[in-house]
Design a protein around this motif. Structure first.
Motif, PDB file in Angstrom:
ATOM      1  N   CYS A 120     -23.738  10.606  12.807  1.00 39.24           N
ATOM      2  CA  CYS A 120     -24.880  10.794  11.857  1.00 39.24           C
ATOM      3  C   CYS A 120     -23.972  10.676  10.784  1.00 39.24           C
ATOM      4  CB  CYS A 120     -25.260  10.974  11.769  1.00 39.24           C
ATOM      5  SG  CYS A 120     -25.332  12.606  11.376  1.00 39.24           S
ATOM      6  N   VAL A 121     -24.742   9.779   9.245  1.00 37.54           N
ATOM      7  CA  VAL A 121     -23.969  10.355   7.999  1.00 37.54           C
ATOM      8  C   VAL A 121     -25.293  10.075   7.050  1.00 37.54           C
ATOM      9  CG1 VAL A 121     -22.496   9.571   6.071  1.00 37.54           C
ATOM     10  CG2 VAL A 121     -21.556   9.190   8.267  1.00 37.54           C
ATOM     11  N   PRO A 122     -25.416  10.943   5.771  1.00 37.94           N
ATOM     12  CA  PRO A 122     -26.881  11.201   5.293  1.00 37.94           C
ATOM     13  C   PRO A 122     -26.549   9.878   4.251  1.00 37.94           C
ATOM     14  CG  PRO A 122     -25.701  12.756   5.166  1.00 37.94           C
ATOM     15  CD  PRO A 122     -24.581  12.439   5.623  1.00 37.94           C
ATOM     16  N   SER A 123     -27.847   9.003   4.130  1.00 36.23           N
ATOM     17  CA  SER A 123     -27.459   8.005   3.087  1.00 36.23           C
ATOM     18  C   SER A 123     -27.599   8.317   1.337  1.00 36.23           C
ATOM     19  CB  SER A 123     -29.264   7.528   3.581  1.00 36.23           C
ATOM     20  OG  SER A 123     -30.045   7.840   2.988  1.00 36.23           O
ATOM     21  N   GLY A 124     -27.003   7.262   1.001  1.00 41.63           N
ATOM     22  CA  GLY A 124     -26.513   7.684  -0.125  1.00 41.63           C
ATOM     23  C   GLY A 124     -25.291   8.048  -0.231  1.00 41.63           C
ATOM     24  N   THR A 125     -24.828   8.504  -2.187  1.00 38.77           N
ATOM     25  CA  THR A 125     -22.989   8.441  -1.791  1.00 38.77           C
ATOM     26  C   THR A 125     -23.466  10.379  -1.879  1.00 38.77           C
ATOM     27  OG1 THR A 125     -24.394   8.007  -4.506  1.00 38.77           O
ATOM     28  CG2 THR A 125     -23.110   6.454  -3.216  1.00 38.77           C
ATOM     29  N   SER A 126     -24.098  11.349  -2.387  1.00 39.25           N
ATOM     30  CA  SER A 126     -24.674  12.383  -2.270  1.00 39.25           C
ATOM     31  C   SER A 126     -26.258  12.704  -2.119  1.00 39.25           C
ATOM     32  CB  SER A 126     -24.391  12.352  -3.864  1.00 39.25           C
ATOM     33  OG  SER A 126     -25.094  12.583  -4.399  1.00 39.25           O
ATOM     34  N   GLY A 127     -25.868  14.007  -1.400  1.00 36.54           N
ATOM     35  CA  GLY A 127     -27.534  14.344  -1.326  1.00 36.54           C
ATOM     36  C   GLY A 127     -27.873  14.156   0.017  1.00 36.54           C
ATOM     37  N   ASN A 128     -28.802  13.848   0.451  1.00 32.56           N
ATOM     38  CA  ASN A 128     -30.086  13.470   1.184  1.00 32.56           C
ATOM     39  C   ASN A 128     -29.288  14.214   2.907  1.00 32.56           C
ATOM     40  OD1 ASN A 128     -30.751  11.869  -0.254  1.00 32.56           O
ATOM     41  ND2 ASN A 128     -29.639  10.763  -0.197  1.00 32.56           N
ATOM     42  N   LYS A 129     -28.829  15.782   2.975  1.00 34.19           N
ATOM     43  CA  LYS A 129     -28.104  15.946   3.828  1.00 34.19           C
ATOM     44  C   LYS A 129     -29.139  16.750   4.762  1.00 34.19           C
ATOM     45  CE  LYS A 129     -23.440  17.500   2.399  1.00 34.19           C
ATOM     46  NZ  LYS A 129     -22.177  18.366   2.268  1.00 34.19           N
ATOM     47  N   ASP A 130     -30.440  16.856   4.704  1.00 34.46           N
ATOM     48  CA  ASP A 130     -31.155  16.680   5.639  1.00 34.46           C
ATOM     49  C   ASP A 130     -31.719  16.896   6.237  1.00 34.46           C
ATOM     50  OD1 ASP A 130     -31.655  19.474   4.386  1.00 34.46           O
ATOM     51  OD2 ASP A 130     -33.411  19.033   2.777  1.00 34.46           O
ATOM     52  N   GLU A 131     -30.790  14.890   6.167  1.00 35.48           N
ATOM     53  CA  GLU A 131     -31.299  13.774   7.262  1.00 35.48           C
ATOM     54  C   GLU A 131     -30.067  14.053   8.265  1.00 35.48           C
ATOM     55  OE1 GLU A 131     -32.129  10.147   3.970  1.00 35.48           O
ATOM     56  OE2 GLU A 131     -29.770  10.213   4.681  1.00 35.48           O
ATOM     57  N   CYS A 132     -29.318  15.023   8.461  1.00 39.47           N
ATOM     58  CA  CYS A 132     -28.164  14.985   9.188  1.00 39.47           C
ATOM     59  C   CYS A 132     -28.286  16.769   9.325  1.00 39.47           C
ATOM     60  CB  CYS A 132     -27.353  14.235   9.465  1.00 39.47           C
ATOM     61  SG  CYS A 132     -26.107  14.105  10.733  1.00 39.47           S
ATOM     62  N   PRO A 133     -28.910  17.279   9.670  1.00 37.01           N
ATOM     63  CA  PRO A 133     -28.502  19.124  10.425  1.00 37.01           C
ATOM     64  C   PRO A 133     -27.066  19.160  10.361  1.00 37.01           C
ATOM     65  CG  PRO A 133     -30.503  18.416  10.945  1.00 37.01           C
ATOM     66  CD  PRO A 133     -30.515  17.101  10.922  1.00 37.01           C
ATOM     67  N   CYS A 134     -26.768  18.455  11.158  1.00 40.88           N
ATOM     68  CA  CYS A 134     -25.273  18.813  11.692  1.00 40.88           C
ATOM     69  C   CYS A 134     -23.839  18.673  10.811  1.00 40.88           C
ATOM     70  CB  CYS A 134     -24.805  17.714  12.854  1.00 40.88           C
ATOM     71  SG  CYS A 134     -22.954  18.126  13.724  1.00 40.88           S
ATOM     72  N   TYR A 135     -24.365  17.488  10.082  1.00 45.58           N
ATOM     73  CA  TYR A 135     -23.005  17.076   9.287  1.00 45.58           C
ATOM     74  C   TYR A 135     -23.437  18.151   8.115  1.00 45.58           C
ATOM     75  CZ  TYR A 135     -21.599  13.863   6.175  1.00 45.58           C
ATOM     76  OH  TYR A 135     -20.550  13.080   4.921  1.00 45.58           O
ATOM     77  N   ARG A 136     -24.700  18.738   7.418  1.00 48.80           N
ATOM     78  CA  ARG A 136     -24.875  19.279   6.303  1.00 48.80           C
ATOM     79  C   ARG A 136     -24.380  21.298   6.675  1.00 48.80           C
ATOM     80  NH1 ARG A 136     -30.644  20.282   6.725  1.00 48.80           N
ATOM     81  NH2 ARG A 136     -30.225  22.052   8.522  1.00 48.80           N
ATOM     82  N   ASP A 137     -24.566  21.632   7.716  1.00 50.19           N
ATOM     83  CA  ASP A 137     -23.993  22.485   8.284  1.00 50.19           C
ATOM     84  C   ASP A 137     -22.261  22.860   8.996  1.00 50.19           C
ATOM     85  OD1 ASP A 137     -26.589  23.322   8.296  1.00 50.19           O
ATOM     86  OD2 ASP A 137     -27.489  23.289   9.882  1.00 50.19           O
ATOM     87  N   LYS A 138     -21.750  21.725   8.502  1.00 51.99           N
ATOM     88  CA  LYS A 138     -20.184  21.815   9.011  1.00 51.99           C
ATOM     89  C   LYS A 138     -19.851  22.465   8.097  1.00 51.99           C
ATOM     90  CE  LYS A 138     -19.317  18.975  12.751  1.00 51.99           C
ATOM     91  NZ  LYS A 138     -19.576  20.104  13.468  1.00 51.99           N
ATOM     92  N   LYS A 139     -18.880  23.722   7.791  1.00 52.43           N
ATOM     93  CA  LYS A 139     -18.527  24.122   6.869  1.00 52.43           C
ATOM     94  C   LYS A 139     -16.534  24.554   7.081  1.00 52.43           C
ATOM     95  CE  LYS A 139     -22.264  25.980   5.555  1.00 52.43           C
ATOM     96  NZ  LYS A 139     -22.858  24.997   4.272  1.00 52.43           N
TER      97      LYS A 139
END
Length: 91
Positions: free
Chosen positions: A63-82
């Motif tokens: 998954c990839v969050p929508s938009g060009t920035s932000g919205n990372k809550d739409e994809c927790p895996c994507y958001r939480d990668k460090k």
């Protein structure tokens, strides 16, 4: 005692069919990530870097969050990668 003849042709054809389905799925997944990451990185200052890391994250998270920035809550895996420094890996 009867001898049963075994033909490898049906097995080979089945393997070819299954393999082609797997390749189609991999290519479709790649097209999904390419499309989503192109949108996500369209306004990035370093598009090559953004596309690289977005692609890595998309392949792993599917998954990839929508938009060009932000919205990372739409994809927790994507958001939480460090990254190795503890900062967000995915753009």
């Amino acid at each position: 005692m009867k001898t049963i003849k075994f033909s490898a042709a049906p097995l080979v054809l089945t393997l070819i069919f299954v393999t082609s389905l797997m390749v189609d799925t991999i290519v479709a997944g790649s097209e999904f990530c390419d499309t989503k990451c192109s949108v996500r990185c369209s306004k990035a200052g370093r598009q090559d870097r953004c596309l690289k890391y977005c692609g890595i994250c998309c392949e792993e998270c599917q998954c990839v969050p929508s938009g060009t920035s932000g919205n990372k809550d739409e994809c927790p895996c994507y958001r939480d990668k460090k990254n190795s420094k503890g900062k967000p890996k995915c753009p």
